[in-house]
Design a protein around this motif. Structure first.
Motif, short mmCIF file in Angstrom:
data_model
loop_
_atom_site.label_atom_id
_atom_site.label_comp_id
_atom_site.label_asym_id
_atom_site.label_seq_id
_atom_site.Cartn_x
_atom_site.Cartn_y
_atom_site.Cartn_z
N ARG A 24 27.62 -3.90 34.43
CA ARG A 24 28.36 -4.30 35.63
C ARG A 24 27.82 -5.60 36.23
N GLY A 25 26.57 -5.95 35.93
CA GLY A 25 26.03 -7.23 36.42
C GLY A 25 26.62 -8.41 35.68
N ARG A 26 27.28 -8.15 34.54
CA ARG A 26 27.93 -9.21 33.76
C ARG A 26 29.36 -8.77 33.45
N PRO A 27 30.21 -8.73 34.45
CA PRO A 27 31.55 -8.15 34.29
C PRO A 27 32.40 -8.79 33.20
N MET A 28 32.35 -10.10 33.07
CA MET A 28 33.17 -10.75 32.05
C MET A 28 32.69 -10.39 30.64
N GLN A 29 31.36 -10.31 30.49
CA GLN A 29 30.81 -9.92 29.19
C GLN A 29 31.17 -8.47 28.90
N ALA A 30 31.13 -7.62 29.93
CA ALA A 30 31.51 -6.21 29.76
C ALA A 30 32.95 -6.10 29.27
N ASN A 31 33.85 -6.88 29.84
CA ASN A 31 35.25 -6.86 29.42
C ASN A 31 35.40 -7.31 27.98
N ASN A 32 34.62 -8.30 27.57
CA ASN A 32 34.68 -8.77 26.18
C ASN A 32 34.18 -7.69 25.22
N VAL A 33 33.12 -6.98 25.61
CA VAL A 33 32.60 -5.88 24.78
C VAL A 33 33.65 -4.80 24.65
N LEU A 34 34.34 -4.48 25.75
CA LEU A 34 35.37 -3.45 25.72
C LEU A 34 36.52 -3.84 24.79
N ARG A 35 36.92 -5.11 24.84
CA ARG A 35 37.99 -5.57 23.95
C ARG A 35 37.56 -5.47 22.49
#
Length: 389
Positions: free
Chosen positions: A145-156
């Motif tokens: 959650r501290g890196r939301p954009m990276q989290a979204n990329n991992v989810l994709r």
């Protein structure tokens, strides 16, 4: 079920109420409860219950297994599936071998591998693929959650991975649910950036100074990024075979959106003409060759970029911000969303055909307007100094 004492060999006792439910007593007194049945292919199989299972519970489990057998379902199908299913790490190795090399661009492939190594924890990698649940993915997202954009990329990335495992990969049964389905992404915070007048002047000064100490092709790469709106990898891996100076075009063989033509304004043309004049001294198929091996594209760019932005007093400036800046100046200079989309090579449903079929002349003129606006702001005469400083 009656009480049985150990004998000289294994002793078996069958349950009167449930066919196939039996007790085995070994000579040493070990008691084993199991359910014996035949599967759909006629093979005799045995479902053994854990030693801690009571007779009452084992009878209930045996009865449930019998119901499945009557319905043509193997009671041990789930167990067999689990034993045959690879771990997440093993599945990714197959994914990397069979899918990534043929279906993804080199930069995306590299990013998928990096994300798996860096962000997928060992405990999750060691899980059987069919044991990975939605809550595992939710916990992973929370940890990032501290890196939301990276989290979204991992989810994709994981969504693509599990879809392949269920589909063409055949590593999960077809009716399996993708554990990433329904997991919420963090809100996308679209970042736009346009240099202020003094910021762009400081950036230009930093580039001029960097040319005295840094690999000159790296500085030229930054200048082309600034004057073309191209993506970082599009510039750093650019070859001379893709450059068409006569028609003022860069004809990319591959990009994030596939093949595309990049119209060049006069500022970008001057950069490329200067580099072309140096080709005899620095022969290479790449426009921006590596200082160590001219047969390879430039390396170490990010470190040079870091030094430039620090020197310019812009420590948070990203390479991609140069593309945003180009788009911002493009919107102001051309006042045409269609031209800006064409210049940046964006693809959006309903507008793609419209801007991709634009005549070359209007796009070239639009590129001129953008680069001239940027160049004007970089000129020292346009910076207002206060107090004689």
């Amino acid at each position: 079920m009656q009480e049985i004492n150990p004998g000289a060999s294994d002793v078996y006792v069958s349950d009167d109420a449930i066919s196939g439910f039996r007790l085995k007593v070994t000579p040493k007194g070990k008691r084993v409860l199991f359910f014996q049945y035949r599967d759909a292919d006629g093979r005799q199989r045995k479902l053994t219950f854990p030693p801690t299972t009571s007779v009452r519970e084992a009878r209930r489990l045996a009865n449930a297994a019998g119901v499945k057998c009557d319905a043509g379902i193997d009671p041990q199908a789930d167990k067999d599936r689990l034993e045959k299913t690879p771990t997440l790490a093993q599945a990714f190795e197959t994914f990397d071998r069979e899918y990534i090399p043929t279906e993804l661009r080199a930069s995306t492939a590299s990013e998928y591998r990096r994300m798996f190594r860096r962000y997928i924890p060992k405990r999750l990698q060691d899980k059987r693929l069919c044991q990975v649940e939605r809550r595992d993915i939710v916990e992973l997202m929370r940890s990032l959650r501290g890196r939301p954009m990276q989290a979204n990329n991992v989810l994709r990335f994981l969504s693509t991975f599990f879809n392949w495992c269920i589909g063409d990969g055949g590593l999960l049964y077809e009716k399996a649910a993708n554990p990433t389905k329904g997991v919420k992404r963090y809100p996308d915070r679209k970042r736009s950036f346009v240099f202020e007048s003094e910021e762009l002047f400081r950036f230009a000064q930093a580039l001029d100074e960097a040319e005295k100490t840094e690999w000159p092709f790296a500085i030229s790469a930054v200048r082309l990024l600034l004057m073309s709106g191209m993506r970082k990898q599009e510039v750093l891996r650019l070859t001379w075979a893709e450059v068409d100076l006569q028609n003022r075009r860069i004809r990319l063989k591959t990009s994030k959106t596939g093949k595309r033509d990049v119209p060049l304004g006069s500022g970008a043309i001057r950069i490329l003409q200067d580099l072309h004049a140096k080709r005899s001294a620095f022969p290479s198929e790449y426009v921006f060759p590596s200082p160590r091996d001219r047969r390879k594209p430039i390396i170490g760019f990010q470190k040079i970029w870091h030094r430039i932005r620090i020197a310019a007093g812009l420590p948070n400036l990203r390479v991609h911000d140069l593309r945003h800046n180009f788009g911002g100046f493009g919107a102001a200079a051309t006042r045409s969303a269609v031209h800006v989309k064409g210049l940046l090579g964006h693809t959006q449903i309903g507008t793609t055909d419209r801007y991709m079929t634009l005549a070359e002349t209007p796009l070239t003129q639009a590129a001129d307007s953008v680069t001239e606006a940027i160049a004007a702001q970089m000129a020292p005469s346009n910076v207002v100094r206060i107090g004689g400083r």
